[in-house]
Design a protein around this motif. Sequence first.
Motif, mmCIF file in Angstrom:
data_model
loop_
_atom_site.group_PDB
_atom_site.id
_atom_site.type_symbol
_atom_site.label_atom_id
_atom_site.label_comp_id
_atom_site.label_asym_id
_atom_site.label_seq_id
_atom_site.Cartn_x
_atom_site.Cartn_y
_atom_site.Cartn_z
ATOM 1 N N GLY A 1 0.804 -1.209 0.000
ATOM 2 C CA GLY A 1 0.000 0.000 0.000
ATOM 3 C C GLY A 1 0.841 1.264 0.000
ATOM 4 N N LEU A 2 2.135 1.123 -0.207
ATOM 5 C CA LEU A 2 3.061 2.247 -0.196
ATOM 6 C C LEU A 2 2.986 3.042 -1.493
ATOM 7 N N ALA A 3 2.874 4.366 -1.362
ATOM 8 C CA ALA A 3 2.903 5.253 -2.526
ATOM 9 C C ALA A 3 4.358 5.443 -2.936
ATOM 10 N N LEU A 4 4.690 5.105 -4.178
ATOM 11 C CA LEU A 4 6.051 5.263 -4.680
ATOM 12 C C LEU A 4 6.230 6.605 -5.369
ATOM 13 N N GLY A 5 5.122 7.240 -5.716
ATOM 14 C CA GLY A 5 5.147 8.554 -6.338
ATOM 15 C C GLY A 5 3.733 9.006 -6.605
ATOM 16 N N ALA A 6 3.515 10.314 -6.611
ATOM 17 C CA ALA A 6 2.182 10.853 -6.878
ATOM 18 C C ALA A 6 2.306 12.269 -7.418
ATOM 19 N N ILE A 7 1.287 12.683 -8.170
ATOM 20 C CA ILE A 7 1.263 14.012 -8.756
ATOM 21 C C ILE A 7 -0.194 14.449 -8.902
ATOM 22 N N GLY A 8 -0.434 15.744 -8.885
ATOM 23 C CA GLY A 8 -1.779 16.266 -9.065
ATOM 24 C C GLY A 8 -2.620 16.092 -7.815
#
Length: 133
Positions: free
Chosen positions: A28-35
Amino acid sequence: MPGIDECLLEAMLLPGALGAGVADWTSGLALGAIGQAPGGDHEATAAETAELARTAAEHPGFGTPAEGAAGPAATGPPVEDLIITTRTAYHVLCFVETAFDSSVFLHLWLDREEGNLALARLRLRDLAERLVL
């Protein structure tokens, strides 16, 4: 070949893109996000979508190839992508196939009025194939 940041930037160029992320469906780890993130929190979104992705990927009814099937359908991630439709948006989860046992997926959040679901699915699949982890 784009890395995570470049991949996310490319995803945001799609018409109607509201937000995008790369997450690991086992942790459930976010490795990257945008917006933007649905609900306003990228970490929570990654955890919630990972639960959905994990359920689909591990459910035998979705991941089991037809009896006697061979070839590409029998290898790689058990599910290619998931599409969730709400009244105002589309969520496209695209599993990333890698040389190792990958548990990574791309999540694209699209405005339903401005987005093109077919185009988004094709472009996301292309990004997933080129993504370097």
